[in-house]
Write a protein that holds these residues in place. Structure first.
Motif, PDB file in Angstrom:
ATOM      1  N   THR A 197     -81.433  24.490   1.049  1.00 46.51           N
ATOM      2  CA  THR A 197     -80.845  24.381  -0.122  1.00 46.51           C
ATOM      3  C   THR A 197     -81.776  24.752  -1.336  1.00 46.51           C
ATOM      4  O   THR A 197     -81.709  25.632  -2.022  1.00 46.51           O
ATOM      5  CB  THR A 197     -80.345  23.054  -0.468  1.00 46.51           C
ATOM      6  OG1 THR A 197     -79.463  22.665   0.343  1.00 46.51           O
ATOM      7  CG2 THR A 197     -79.837  22.761  -1.668  1.00 46.51           C
ATOM      8  N   GLN A 236     -79.506  28.047  -6.857  1.00 44.18           N
ATOM      9  CA  GLN A 236     -79.446  26.423  -7.153  1.00 44.18           C
ATOM     10  C   GLN A 236     -79.788  26.333  -8.624  1.00 44.18           C
ATOM     11  O   GLN A 236     -80.490  27.208  -9.086  1.00 44.18           O
ATOM     12  CB  GLN A 236     -80.345  25.537  -6.440  1.00 44.18           C
ATOM     13  CG  GLN A 236     -79.793  25.472  -5.098  1.00 44.18           C
ATOM     14  CD  GLN A 236     -78.487  25.063  -4.586  1.00 44.18           C
ATOM     15  OE1 GLN A 236     -78.321  24.099  -5.209  1.00 44.18           O
ATOM     16  NE2 GLN A 236     -77.837  25.841  -3.708  1.00 44.18           N
ATOM     17  N   TRP A 242     -78.682  29.145   1.001  1.00 45.12           N
ATOM     18  CA  TRP A 242     -77.093  29.370   0.869  1.00 45.12           C
ATOM     19  C   TRP A 242     -76.484  29.778  -0.576  1.00 45.12           C
ATOM     20  O   TRP A 242     -75.429  29.522  -0.757  1.00 45.12           O
ATOM     21  CB  TRP A 242     -76.899  27.906   1.216  1.00 45.12           C
ATOM     22  CG  TRP A 242     -76.980  27.457   2.577  1.00 45.12           C
ATOM     23  CD1 TRP A 242     -77.344  28.086   3.664  1.00 45.12           C
ATOM     24  CD2 TRP A 242     -77.169  25.987   2.993  1.00 45.12           C
ATOM     25  NE1 TRP A 242     -77.428  27.368   4.769  1.00 45.12           N
ATOM     26  CE2 TRP A 242     -77.246  26.062   4.372  1.00 45.12           C
ATOM     27  CE3 TRP A 242     -76.826  24.734   2.564  1.00 45.12           C
ATOM     28  CZ2 TRP A 242     -77.226  24.712   5.105  1.00 45.12           C
ATOM     29  CZ3 TRP A 242     -76.960  23.568   3.198  1.00 45.12           C
ATOM     30  CH2 TRP A 242     -77.283  23.657   4.367  1.00 45.12           C
ATOM     31  N   SER A 253     -81.251  21.151   6.109  1.00 48.39           N
ATOM     32  CA  SER A 253     -80.339  21.434   4.959  1.00 48.39           C
ATOM     33  C   SER A 253     -81.117  21.310   3.576  1.00 48.39           C
ATOM     34  O   SER A 253     -80.985  22.062   2.575  1.00 48.39           O
ATOM     35  CB  SER A 253     -79.029  20.605   4.678  1.00 48.39           C
ATOM     36  OG  SER A 253     -78.548  20.740   6.241  1.00 48.39           O
ATOM     37  N   VAL A 257     -83.803  16.962  -3.645  1.00 50.64           N
ATOM     38  CA  VAL A 257     -82.818  17.028  -2.424  1.00 50.64           C
ATOM     39  C   VAL A 257     -82.797  15.751  -1.700  1.00 50.64           C
ATOM     40  O   VAL A 257     -83.400  14.714  -2.130  1.00 50.64           O
ATOM     41  CB  VAL A 257     -83.023  18.188  -1.645  1.00 50.64           C
ATOM     42  CG1 VAL A 257     -82.563  19.391  -2.155  1.00 50.64           C
ATOM     43  CG2 VAL A 257     -84.481  18.382  -1.014  1.00 50.64           C
TER      44      VAL A 257
END
Ligand code: NAP
Ligand code: ZN
Ligand code: ZN
Length: 347
Positions: free
Chosen positions: A47, A55, A52, A43, A61
């Motif tokens: 990201t 950002q 997704w 993930s 992260v």
């Protein structure tokens, strides 16, 4: 404001680089954690690369975090200085809605606050665990049992709970046929947990390359999805399938492996839709479901269950300057079975 060393992505297309980030001042119910290890979850890669959605950068992260509590606010009761603590995928929720009150903070009606890339209560964007320190509301910090080595505990905070919660919800246990699709970070935890819960466990991987590992981790059977015979041999077999695959796969083919009343739970989160032919479901009363992480109480239950059963993650510890290389290896399904960053290398 306290400053922490971190590794962050400057944009969706550039490698992560060493930088510094700001942490908030310690609030009355906050704890300051000196981070020791941070796991690399797929993930994190989805990201930072914008899979997704867009950002805000720079973005650090990391939501598989373990460390030591070094300071506590005056109203903190759950943790003390010197405690081993962990943080997973969320650092906030409304704490008032029906889901929060039932311990399902991950399904908060107002939306949980993700550990990174989310808007925090003060309006800032949260920054994750690829960093030396984090400040968090004590409710969202977990207790890491003494028996679990620190580096092997980190992946439990996301991979562990993401598998434990659906296994638990759909009653994986003795007499149940459970399949885990994809033997990566989530998948290897799924095998260990489903085995410890007493289910008969089958791995369905792309090939038989990791078969020996799969059986050592606790699987009873191991099949390759590249072999068309797999889908004939296993037709109608499983009560529960947990799909951890990070890419689009043919869901109808896997639904065909479910028994009557069986459930396929998708935890893998590819950006593309996964189309389903309704006849794959209706003729055998099958279900296609989803699940995300688990609540705070359930995460603590999972950590205690792991300590009791001698379960932790199989990890490859890396230094911070190996993060970008590790990302490429995760994308190539070349991870056995979780990369964990030694945060001491960020100092
Ligand atoms: P990972 O370590 O990369 O494991 C994914 C596995 O999927 C790979 O090891 C590979 O297994 C299989 N795979 C990858 N590409 C494939 C393809 N094109 N076709 C078939 N199989 C393929 O990733 P992870 O950290 O376990 O995360 C897996 C997914 O779960 C990601 O999408 C991640 O974002 C998501 N996730 C969701 C939650 C949640 O709360 N629902 C939490 C964490 C992660 P084999 O080599 O065995 O084939
Ligand atoms: Zn994760
Ligand atoms: Zn809520």
């Amino acid at each position: 404001m306290p400053t922490a060393n971190a590794w962050a992505a400057p944009s969706a297309t550039e490698p992560l680089v060493k930088t510094t980030i700001e942490r908030r001042e310690l609030g009355p119910r906050d704890v300051l954690i000196e981070i020791k290890y941070a796991g690399i979850c797929h993930s994190d890669i989805h990201t930072v690369r914008g899979d997704w959605g867009p950002q805000q950068y720079p973005l650090a992260v990391g939501h598989e975090i373990v460390g030591i509590v070094t300071e506590v606010g005056p109203e903190v009761t759950k943790h003390a200085v010197g405690d081993r603590a962990g943080i997973g995928c969320m650092v906030g929720s409304c704490r008032e809605c029906d889901q929060c009150l039932q311990g399902n903070e991950q399904y908060c009606r107002k939306g949980m606050v993700g550990t990174y890339g989310a808007v925090d209560a003060d309006g800032t964007i949260t920054q994750g665990g690829y960093s030396t320190h984090i400040v968090v509301d004590e409710h969202f910090a977990l207790r890491i049992p003494e028996g679990i080595p620190f580096e092997a505990a980190a992946p439990l905070l996301c991979a562990g709970i993401t598998m434990y919660s659906p296994l638990h919800h759909w009653n994986a246990g003795p007499g149940m046929q459970v399949a885990v699709v994809g033997l990566g970070g989530l998948g290897h935890m799924g095998v260990k947990l489903a085995h410890a819960l007493g289910a008969e466990v089958t791995v369905i991987s792309q090939s038989l390359k990791k078969q020996e590992d799969g059986l050592r981790l606790g699987a009873d059977h191991y099949y390759a999805s590249a072999d068309p015979a797999t889908f004939e041999t296993l037709a109608g077999r499983f009560d529960l399938i947990v799909n951890t695959v990070s890419a689009k796969i043919d869901i109808d083919a896997y639904l065909g492996l479910l028994n009557v009343d069986g459930t396929l739970v998708n935890v893998g989160a590819p950006p593309e839709p996964l189309p389903v032919a309704v006849f794959s479901l209706i003729m055998q009363r099958r279900s296609f479901a989803g699940s995300t992480i688990g609540g705070i109480a359930e995460t603590q239950e999972m950590l205690d269950f792991c300590a009791e059963h001698g379960i932790a993650s199989d990890v490859e510890v890396i230094s911070a300057d190996q993060i970008n290389e590790a990302y490429e290896r995760v994308l190539a399904s070349d991870v056995r079975y979780r990369f964990v960053i030694d945060v001491a290398t960020m100092k």
